[in-house]
Each structure stands twice: as structure tokens, then as C-alpha cells.
Design a protein around this motif. Structure first.
Motif, PDB file in Angstrom:
ATOM      1  N   ASN A 150      23.174 -10.255  19.576  1.00 25.67           N
ATOM      2  CA  ASN A 150      22.649 -10.822  20.820  1.00 25.67           C
ATOM      3  C   ASN A 150      21.681 -11.968  20.551  1.00 25.67           C
ATOM      4  OD1 ASN A 150      24.189  -9.141  22.389  1.00 25.67           O
ATOM      5  ND2 ASN A 150      22.521  -7.775  22.940  1.00 25.67           N
ATOM      6  N   ASP A 151      20.940 -11.910  19.447  1.00 24.10           N
ATOM      7  CA  ASP A 151      20.051 -13.010  19.071  1.00 24.10           C
ATOM      8  C   ASP A 151      20.859 -14.282  18.791  1.00 24.10           C
ATOM      9  OD1 ASP A 151      17.813 -11.399  19.336  1.00 24.10           O
ATOM     10  OD2 ASP A 151      17.462 -11.203  17.165  1.00 24.10           O
ATOM     11  N   VAL A 152      21.991 -14.135  18.131  1.00 31.52           N
ATOM     12  CA  VAL A 152      22.852 -15.293  17.866  1.00 31.52           C
ATOM     13  C   VAL A 152      23.409 -15.847  19.174  1.00 31.52           C
ATOM     14  CG1 VAL A 152      24.992 -16.078  16.757  1.00 31.52           C
ATOM     15  CG2 VAL A 152      23.423 -14.568  15.525  1.00 31.52           C
ATOM     16  N   LEU A 153      23.841 -14.971  20.064  1.00 30.40           N
ATOM     17  CA  LEU A 153      24.334 -15.404  21.371  1.00 30.40           C
ATOM     18  C   LEU A 153      23.252 -16.188  22.119  1.00 30.40           C
ATOM     19  CD1 LEU A 153      26.223 -15.459  23.851  1.00 30.40           C
ATOM     20  CD2 LEU A 153      25.493 -13.127  24.337  1.00 30.40           C
ATOM     21  N   ALA A 154      22.033 -15.671  22.149  1.00 38.68           N
ATOM     22  CA  ALA A 154      20.928 -16.337  22.842  1.00 38.68           C
ATOM     23  C   ALA A 154      20.618 -17.694  22.213  1.00 38.68           C
ATOM     24  CB  ALA A 154      19.690 -15.442  22.838  1.00 38.68           C
ATOM     25  N   ALA A 155      20.625 -17.756  20.893  1.00 41.82           N
ATOM     26  CA  ALA A 155      20.360 -19.022  20.206  1.00 41.82           C
ATOM     27  C   ALA A 155      21.460 -20.033  20.489  1.00 41.82           C
ATOM     28  CB  ALA A 155      20.229 -18.785  18.707  1.00 41.82           C
ATOM     29  N   ASP A 156      22.699 -19.574  20.538  1.00 45.77           N
ATOM     30  CA  ASP A 156      23.824 -20.462  20.847  1.00 45.77           C
ATOM     31  C   ASP A 156      23.672 -21.035  22.250  1.00 45.77           C
ATOM     32  OD1 ASP A 156      26.216 -21.843  20.717  1.00 45.77           O
ATOM     33  OD2 ASP A 156      27.484 -20.068  20.706  1.00 45.77           O
ATOM     34  N   ALA A 212      20.874 -21.372  23.989  1.00 49.57           N
ATOM     35  CA  ALA A 212      19.713 -22.260  24.022  1.00 49.57           C
ATOM     36  C   ALA A 212      20.000 -23.588  23.340  1.00 49.57           C
ATOM     37  CB  ALA A 212      18.514 -21.572  23.369  1.00 49.57           C
ATOM     38  N   GLU A 213      20.679 -23.539  22.230  1.00 50.82           N
ATOM     39  CA  GLU A 213      20.945 -24.745  21.439  1.00 50.82           C
ATOM     40  C   GLU A 213      21.991 -25.639  22.091  1.00 50.82           C
ATOM     41  OE1 GLU A 213      20.024 -27.202  18.309  1.00 50.82           O
ATOM     42  OE2 GLU A 213      19.097 -25.273  18.723  1.00 50.82           O
ATOM     43  N   SER A 214      23.041 -25.054  22.613  1.00 55.31           N
ATOM     44  CA  SER A 214      24.142 -25.857  23.147  1.00 55.31           C
ATOM     45  C   SER A 214      23.879 -26.336  24.560  1.00 55.31           C
ATOM     46  CB  SER A 214      25.447 -25.057  23.122  1.00 55.31           C
ATOM     47  OG  SER A 214      25.416 -24.020  24.081  1.00 55.31           O
ATOM     48  N   GLY A 215      23.101 -25.570  25.310  1.00 50.80           N
ATOM     49  CA  GLY A 215      22.867 -25.917  26.701  1.00 50.80           C
ATOM     50  C   GLY A 215      24.091 -25.712  27.573  1.00 50.80           C
ATOM     51  N   GLU A 216      25.082 -25.030  27.053  1.00 47.90           N
ATOM     52  CA  GLU A 216      26.323 -24.782  27.778  1.00 47.90           C
ATOM     53  C   GLU A 216      26.478 -23.293  28.070  1.00 47.90           C
ATOM     54  OE1 GLU A 216      29.618 -26.338  25.565  1.00 47.90           O
ATOM     55  OE2 GLU A 216      28.604 -28.239  25.202  1.00 47.90           O
ATOM     56  N   VAL A 217      27.401 -22.978  28.931  1.00 48.79           N
ATOM     57  CA  VAL A 217      27.728 -21.582  29.195  1.00 48.79           C
ATOM     58  C   VAL A 217      28.676 -21.135  28.080  1.00 48.79           C
ATOM     59  CG1 VAL A 217      28.823 -19.962  30.791  1.00 48.79           C
ATOM     60  CG2 VAL A 217      27.485 -21.882  31.671  1.00 48.79           C
ATOM     61  N   VAL A 218      28.174 -20.268  27.225  1.00 52.61           N
ATOM     62  CA  VAL A 218      28.963 -19.837  26.074  1.00 52.61           C
ATOM     63  C   VAL A 218      29.364 -18.373  26.157  1.00 52.61           C
ATOM     64  CG1 VAL A 218      27.934 -21.546  24.524  1.00 52.61           C
ATOM     65  CG2 VAL A 218      26.886 -19.285  24.721  1.00 52.61           C
ATOM     66  N   SER A 219      28.958 -17.689  27.208  1.00 50.43           N
ATOM     67  CA  SER A 219      29.186 -16.253  27.309  1.00 50.43           C
ATOM     68  C   SER A 219      30.652 -15.873  27.205  1.00 50.43           C
ATOM     69  CB  SER A 219      28.610 -15.712  28.620  1.00 50.43           C
ATOM     70  OG  SER A 219      27.222 -15.909  28.651  1.00 50.43           O
ATOM     71  N   GLY A 220      31.546 -16.705  27.710  1.00 52.46           N
ATOM     72  CA  GLY A 220      32.973 -16.399  27.650  1.00 52.46           C
ATOM     73  C   GLY A 220      33.528 -16.360  26.240  1.00 52.46           C
ATOM     74  N   ALA A 221      32.809 -16.962  25.301  1.00 54.24           N
ATOM     75  CA  ALA A 221      33.250 -16.972  23.912  1.00 54.24           C
ATOM     76  C   ALA A 221      32.773 -15.748  23.146  1.00 54.24           C
ATOM     77  CB  ALA A 221      32.759 -18.239  23.217  1.00 54.24           C
ATOM     78  N   TYR A 222      31.967 -14.926  23.790  1.00 55.66           N
ATOM     79  CA  TYR A 222      31.402 -13.758  23.139  1.00 55.66           C
ATOM     80  C   TYR A 222      31.979 -12.479  23.737  1.00 55.66           C
ATOM     81  CZ  TYR A 222      28.151 -16.754  20.624  1.00 55.66           C
ATOM     82  OH  TYR A 222      27.592 -17.674  19.795  1.00 55.66           O
ATOM     83  N   TRP A 223      31.385 -11.362  23.454  1.00 56.62           N
ATOM     84  CA  TRP A 223      31.844 -10.058  23.920  1.00 56.62           C
ATOM     85  C   TRP A 223      31.409  -9.860  25.363  1.00 56.62           C
ATOM     86  CZ3 TRP A 223      28.653 -11.442  20.101  1.00 56.62           C
ATOM     87  CH2 TRP A 223      27.297 -11.348  20.351  1.00 56.62           C
ATOM     88  N   THR A 224      32.019  -8.870  25.984  1.00 58.28           N
ATOM     89  CA  THR A 224      31.648  -8.587  27.370  1.00 58.28           C
ATOM     90  C   THR A 224      30.978  -7.250  27.481  1.00 58.28           C
ATOM     91  OG1 THR A 224      33.824  -7.632  27.756  1.00 58.28           O
ATOM     92  CG2 THR A 224      33.517  -9.949  28.319  1.00 58.28           C
ATOM     93  N   ASP A 268      33.931  -9.233  15.009  1.00 51.11           N
ATOM     94  CA  ASP A 268      34.472  -7.942  15.419  1.00 51.11           C
ATOM     95  C   ASP A 268      34.145  -7.638  16.883  1.00 51.11           C
ATOM     96  OD1 ASP A 268      35.526  -7.569  12.901  1.00 51.11           O
ATOM     97  OD2 ASP A 268      33.947  -6.205  12.227  1.00 51.11           O
ATOM     98  N   ARG A 269      32.942  -7.971  17.326  1.00 56.70           N
ATOM     99  CA  ARG A 269      32.577  -7.735  18.729  1.00 56.70           C
ATOM    100  C   ARG A 269      33.363  -8.661  19.648  1.00 56.70           C
ATOM    101  NH1 ARG A 269      26.488  -7.083  20.451  1.00 56.70           N
ATOM    102  NH2 ARG A 269      27.540  -6.123  22.210  1.00 56.70           N
ATOM    103  N   CYS A 270      33.485  -9.936  19.272  1.00 57.60           N
ATOM    104  CA  CYS A 270      34.213 -10.906  20.114  1.00 57.60           C
ATOM    105  C   CYS A 270      35.682 -10.528  20.265  1.00 57.60           C
ATOM    106  CB  CYS A 270      34.119 -12.313  19.531  1.00 57.60           C
ATOM    107  SG  CYS A 270      32.496 -13.065  19.711  1.00 57.60           S
ATOM    108  N   ALA A 271      36.268 -10.058  19.187  1.00 62.90           N
ATOM    109  CA  ALA A 271      37.682  -9.695  19.214  1.00 62.90           C
ATOM    110  C   ALA A 271      37.915  -8.386  19.954  1.00 62.90           C
ATOM    111  CB  ALA A 271      38.218  -9.588  17.790  1.00 62.90           C
ATOM    112  N   GLY A 272      36.847  -7.672  20.251  1.00 66.40           N
ATOM    113  CA  GLY A 272      36.987  -6.388  20.917  1.00 66.40           C
ATOM    114  C   GLY A 272      37.562  -5.323  19.999  1.00 66.40           C
ATOM    115  N   LYS A 273      37.540  -5.597  18.707  1.00 66.02           N
ATOM    116  CA  LYS A 273      38.098  -4.666  17.735  1.00 66.02           C
ATOM    117  C   LYS A 273      37.238  -3.417  17.581  1.00 66.02           C
ATOM    118  CE  LYS A 273      39.264  -6.543  13.814  1.00 66.02           C
ATOM    119  NZ  LYS A 273      39.287  -7.409  12.625  1.00 66.02           N
TER     120      LYS A 273
END
Length: 65
Positions: free
Chosen positions: A45-51, A53-65, A18-23
Motif C-alpha cells: 500500500n505504501d508503494v501504491l500511495a507513492a505511485d 503521489a508521484e504520478s498525479g494520475e489515477v493509478v488504482s486500476g493498475a493495482y489490486w482491488t 502477486d496482489r495485482c494479478a489476483g494470484k
């Protein structure tokens, strides 16, 4: 009664979706699900941080703003 285990995981995944979709805002999600806004923000936000840390990639664009 606290939601634990699989039910908690499913609920947090719904919050993320729901947050990612901006709904819905974190406030709206909290009101809908009978929790406080800070719980939605911290959990998602804990899931975002874990993602990150785990992936080592920039994942912010896949989440909410």
C-alpha cells in the motif's frame, strides 16, 4: 534477519505483482514468505500511495482491488 536494500525491493515488487494479478491474497503472500500479513499490506500500500503521489494520475486500476 531482516531483508534490506535491493532484496527487499525485489520482494515487495513480487508481492505487488502477486496482489495485482489476483494470484494470492496478502495473507497467502505473508504465509509463503514468512512475514506477517500486515507487513505485506503496509509495504504494498505504501508503494501504491507513492505511485499516486508521484504520478498525479489515477493509478488504482493498475493495482489490486
Amino acid at each position: 534477519m531482516a531483508v534490506t536494500g535491493r532484496a527487499s525491493d525485489e520482494r515487495i515488487l513480487t508481492w505487488i505483482k502477486d496482489r495485482c494479478a489476483g494470484k494470492l491474497s496478502a495473507y497467502q503472500i505473508a504465509a509463503r514468505d514468512g512475514v506477517v500479513q500486515s507487513q505485506v499490506i503496509k509495504s504494498t500500500n505504501d508503494v501504491l500511495a507513492a505511485d499516486k503521489a508521484e504520478s498525479g494520475e489515477v493509478v488504482s486500476g493498475a493495482y489490486w482491488t
